[in-house]
Design an enzyme around this catalytic site. Structure first.
Site, PDB file in Angstrom:
ATOM      1  N   VAL A 323     -23.021 -28.868 -15.252  1.00  5.31           N
ATOM      2  CA  VAL A 323     -23.207 -29.655 -16.480  1.00  5.31           C
ATOM      3  C   VAL A 323     -24.462 -30.528 -16.380  1.00  5.31           C
ATOM      4  CG1 VAL A 323     -21.733 -31.641 -15.843  1.00  5.31           C
ATOM      5  CG2 VAL A 323     -22.046 -31.027 -18.244  1.00  5.31           C
ATOM      6  N   ASP A 400     -14.968 -32.315 -19.191  1.00  2.47           N
ATOM      7  CA  ASP A 400     -13.701 -32.642 -18.542  1.00  2.47           C
ATOM      8  C   ASP A 400     -13.698 -32.115 -17.127  1.00  2.47           C
ATOM      9  OD1 ASP A 400     -12.195 -29.877 -18.305  1.00  2.47           O
ATOM     10  OD2 ASP A 400     -13.292 -29.935 -20.203  1.00  2.47           O
ATOM     11  N   GLY A 562     -15.719 -25.194 -17.833  1.00  2.12           N
ATOM     12  CA  GLY A 562     -15.377 -26.561 -18.228  1.00  2.12           C
ATOM     13  C   GLY A 562     -16.559 -27.481 -17.972  1.00  2.12           C
ATOM     14  N   GLU A 563     -16.271 -28.743 -17.632  1.00  2.00           N
ATOM     15  CA  GLU A 563     -17.271 -29.783 -17.354  1.00  2.00           C
ATOM     16  C   GLU A 563     -18.044 -30.205 -18.603  1.00  2.00           C
ATOM     17  OE1 GLU A 563     -20.117 -28.566 -14.419  1.00  2.00           O
ATOM     18  OE2 GLU A 563     -18.609 -28.099 -12.908  1.00  2.00           O
ATOM     19  N   GLY A 564     -17.988 -29.412 -19.670  1.00  2.00           N
ATOM     20  CA  GLY A 564     -18.838 -29.661 -20.840  1.00  2.00           C
ATOM     21  C   GLY A 564     -19.962 -28.643 -20.947  1.00  2.00           C
TER      22      GLY A 564
END
Ligand SMILES: Cc1cc2nc3c(=O)[nH]c(=O)nc-3n(C[C@H](O)[C@H](O)[C@H](O)COP(=O)(O)O)c2cc1C
Length: 596
Positions: A323, A400, A562-564
Site C-alpha cells: 500500500v 485495513d 487488502g491494505e487499501g
C-alpha cells in the site's frame, strides 16, 4: 457586582482575537517605530507565567546579513519537509508561503529559560514544560497587541532549534520558542491562509468541547451530543441538480456521448456528492489503514499467526508495504490506525493510537465486541474521517489489516445480505481445503449463534426498501457489527459515514471495506452516495457485497491483498473522472461541431 468591560471594549477584545492572523504576504517595507515595538513587547511581557517565573527573553533582529543566514536555515528544512510530501500535498505546499524573514523589517525571537526562578518555582516541579507554555503565552500577547497596532506577525518554525540558538548566541540553558516576522501589512486576510488555500480547515468549536469527560461532546447550554445519531442525521441524499448538470455537461464535452463509460457515472456521482458541477478535484487523498485483531483467529481460520497484524502495522509505518508503494505512486498519504491490535505499538508519526481493546472476542463463543465498543469504534472512524478532511484531504481511501478479518467479513456479509456462508466465504490469504471448510463452518456457527433467523432464505437487496424482510441484521446494524465485526470493520463503517456526512468521496478497498460499507449503509442508506468501489477483490463475498450495494468496481485485477491496495489503484481513475468534467472543453466553448 458586574466586573465586565463595557460592550464596545468587549467587542474590541473579541475582534482582535478573531482578526489576529498569521501573516506571510503583503508586508510593507516601512520600519516599525521603536515606541510601537516597545508597546508590543511590553504586552508580551505581561503574559502569565508558571510561578511568575517570566521565563521569556525577546531578541529583536533587524540585521539583514543575519536574517539572510537564518532564512537559509529555514529554506533547507522547508525543502526537506517538501521532499517528504505526497504528490498533491507537495504541489499545494509549493504554492504556500511559509516565512517572511527577509520581507519584514524586524524579526523577534521569543526564548525560554527553564531554570529561571530556581528549583522552587511554583507549579513547575511536576510539569517542567510549563516554562515553555509560559513563553508561548508571551507570544500570544505579542501577536494580539501587534494586530491592534496594525502589525502583521508570522511564526516560522522550520528550524533546527539548536542551529538557530547558535546563530542567536543563546546560552545552552535557553531555548528558542518562536521566531516571529513582524511588519506593517497592506491588509489582514479574513481567514487563515491555510484555510483559503484548502490546506486545512477550522474545526467547529463544538468538536472541541466536551462535557465532564472526554468524548461527551456538547456546547454549554446545549443538549449533549449523540455522535452516532448526529452523524447519521447529517447524511442526506446526493444533489439531483448537480448530478443533472454533470450529466448534461458530459454530453456537451468534446467527445462522443458516453465515451468515458463508467467514468462518466463517477463524475456525475462526484458532482451529486459535492452538490456542485464540476465537483472539486478529489485530492489530496489519504489512505487510512485500520488495523485490529480478531478473536475468531483461535478457530484456525488463517494460516498466519496473529502477530502478523502488528508486524504489518510496523511495515506500513516504515513505508515497506505494497500500500505504501501504490500510495507513493498515486500521490496519497498513508495513515495507520490502531483500532485493536493485540500488541503494544510504539508511538511513531503516522500511527493514530485508537485501540478499543487488544483484539475482539471469538464470535463463535459470544459477541466479538460489546455494543459500547462497536459504537466507540464507529464514532472513532467518523472522527478520523473528519480530522483527515479538516487536515485538507478531499478524498478518503479505506485500508485495513487484521489477520482473520476475511472470516469476520464473511459473517458480516451473510448477516447483512442474507448470502449463503458457502457463497460469501473465501480463501483469504490462501488456505487449504480443510481450513476452508472449517472457515465456512465457523461462519455458519457464528450466524446460528447470533442471528438464528438468518437461516431464513436469502433476503432481497435494497436495504432501504420498505418491504424488505428483516429477519436479522438490518434492523440492528450496530448489533451485527458487535456480534461479528472487528474493530477495524466498525471503524471503517464510521469512516464511511464520516465521509458521507462531510460529502467527501471515499474509495473502498476490498471485502473488508465492503463488509463495513454494508453496516454503514444499513445505518444510513444515503451513505452509499459517498462510496466508490475501488476494485473487485478475488474474495467471493466481495462480489456479493458490491452487487448488493449497487456499486461498480473500477479495477478488477484479481487482487486479494487488502491494505487499501485496490482502492489506491482506483484513485487516479476517480480523480481523472472529476478532472475531465472540470477541464474538458464543451462543443460550444471549443467551437467544435457536434454530431448531427
Ligand atoms: C507553534 C506555531 C508554529 C507555526 N509555524 C509556522 C511556520 O513555520 N510557517 C507558517 O507559515 N506558519 C506557521 N504557523 C502559523 C499557522 O500556520 C497559523 O497560525 C494557522 O494556519 C492559523 O492561522 P491564523 O494564525 O491566521 O489564525 C505557526 C503557528 C504556530 C502556533
Amino acid at each position: 457586582m458586574n466586573n465586565s468591560y463595557p460592550q464596545d471594549q468587549r467587542d474590541a477584545i473579541y475582534r482582535v482575537i478573531a482578526e489576529r492572523r498569521d501573516v506571510r504576504r503583503g508586508f510593507r517595507p516601512d520600519p516599525v517605530p521603536a515606541d510601537v515595538l516597545g508597546r508590543v513587547l511590553a504586552a508580551a511581557h505581561q503574559a502569565p507565567s508558571v510561578g511568575f517565573s517570566q521565563p521569556w527573553d525577546f531578541i529583536v533582529i533587524t540585521d539583514r546579513a543575519r536574517r539572510e543566514r537564518i532564512a537559509a536555515l529555514a529554506r533547507r528544512h522547508a525543502g526537506e519537509f517538501a521532499a517528504d510530501l505526497p504528490g498533491a500535498r507537495a504541489r499545494a505546499f509549493d504554492q504556500l508561503k511559509i516565512e517572511s524573514i527577509l520581507d519584514t523589517p524586524v524579526n523577534i525571537v521569543v526564548s525560554c529559560d527553564r531554570t529561571r526562578g530556581g528549583r522552587h518555582t511554583l507549579g513547575r516541579h511536576v510539569q517542567p514544560q510549563t516554562a515553555e507554555f509560559s513563553s508561548v503565552l508571551a507570544v500570544a500577547n505579542l501577536w494580539l497587541a501587534a494586530r491592534a497596532e496594525g502589525l502583521g506577525v508570522g511564526w516560522v518554525s522550520f528550524f533546527d532549534e539548536r542551529e538557530l540558538a547558535a546563530e542567536l548566541g543563546l546560552p545552552a540553558h535557553l531555548e528558542v520558542i518562536a521566531y516571529l516576522c513582524v511588519g506593517y501589512v497592506t491588509s489582514f486576510a479574513a481567514e487563515p491562509e491555510l484555510q483559503s488555500s484548502g490546506w486545512a480547515r477550522r474545526r467547529p468549536v463544538s468538536w472541541a468541547v466536551h462535557a465532564e469527560e472526554f468524548g461527551h461532546r456538547g456546547m454549554p447550554g446545549e443538549a449533549p451530543v449523540d455522535p452516532l445519531a448526529d452523524l447519521i442525521a447529517a447524511i442526506t441524499p446526493p444533489d439531483a441538480e448537480a448530478m443533472a448538470a454533470a450529466a448534461e455537461r458530459q454530453d456537451r464535452m468534446t467527445k462522443p456521448r458516453g465515451s468515458l463509460g463508467v467514468l462518466e457515472d463517477v463524475s456525475v456521482r462526484l458532482a451529486g456528492l459535492a452538490g456542485s458541477c464540476p465537483p472539486p478535484l478529489p485530492e489530496p487523498a489519504c489512505v487510512a489503514v485500520f488495523a485490529a485483531d480478531h478473536g475468531v483467529h483461535a478457530q484456525g481460520v488463517s494460516p498466519w499467526p496473529q502477530e502478523v497484524t502488528a508486524q504489518m502495522v510496523a511495515n506500513f509505518l516504515a513505508g515497506g508495504a505494497v500500500v505504501n508503494a501504490f500510495a507513493a505512486q498515486a500521490g496519497a498519504e498513508v495513515t495507520v490506525v490502531d483500532m485493536g491490535v493485540a500488541a503494544d505499538l510504539e508511538p511513531v508519526p503516522g500511527l493514530l493510537p485508537r485501540k478499543i481493546a487488544r483484539g475482539t472476542a471469538d464470535f463463535t463463543e459470544g459477541p466479538a465486541m460489546t455494543r459500547d465498543q462497536a459504537v466507540a469504534a464507529l464514532v472513532t472512524g467518523a472522527e478520523i474521517a473528519r480530522d483527515l478532511v479538516a487536515a485538507g484531504n478531499r478524498c478518503l481511501v479505506t485500508g485495513d489489516m487484521g489477520i482473520a478479518n476475511t472470516t469476520a467479513s464473511a459473517a458480516l456479509i451473510c448477516a447483512f445480505t442474507g448470502a449463503d456462508p458457502a457463497e460469501a466465504t473465501g480463501r483469504g490469504t490462501g488456505i487449504d481445503a480443510a481450513t476452508y471448510a472449517r472457515k465456512i463452518d465457523v461462519v455458519c456457527r457464528g450466524l446460528a449463534r447470533h442471528l438464528p433467523a438468518s437461516a431464513a432464505p436469502a433476503r432481497t437487496p435494497a436495504p432501504d426498501s420498505p418491504d424488505s424482510p428483516d429477519p436479522s441484521g438490518l434492523a440492528d446494524p450496530v448489533g451485527v457489527l458487535a456480534a461479528f465485526g472487528g474493530f477495524e470493520h466498525a471503524a471503517l463503517a464510521g469512516f464511511i459515514l464520516g465521509a458521507a456526512a462531510l460529502r467527501v468521496p471515499v474509495i473502498l478497498d476490498g471485502v473488508i471495506a465492503g463488509a463495513a460499507a454494508l453496516a454503514a449503509v444499513a445505518l444510513a442508506p444515503d451513505a452509499v452516495a459517498a462510496c466508490f468501489a475501488g476494485h473487485r477483490s478475488a474474495e467471493p463475498g466481495h462480489a456479493v457485497t458490491l452487487s448488493y450495494l449497487g456499486l461498480r468496481p473500477l479495477v478488477d485485477l484479481g487482487l486479494r491483498l487488502g491494505e487499501g491496495t485496490g482502492a489506491v489503484l482506483a484513485l487516479p481513475l476517480v480523480q481523472s473522472a472529476a478532472r475531465a468534467l472540470r477541464d474538458v472543453a464543451t462543443f460550444d466553448s471549443a467551437g467544435v461541431a457536434d454530431k448531427l
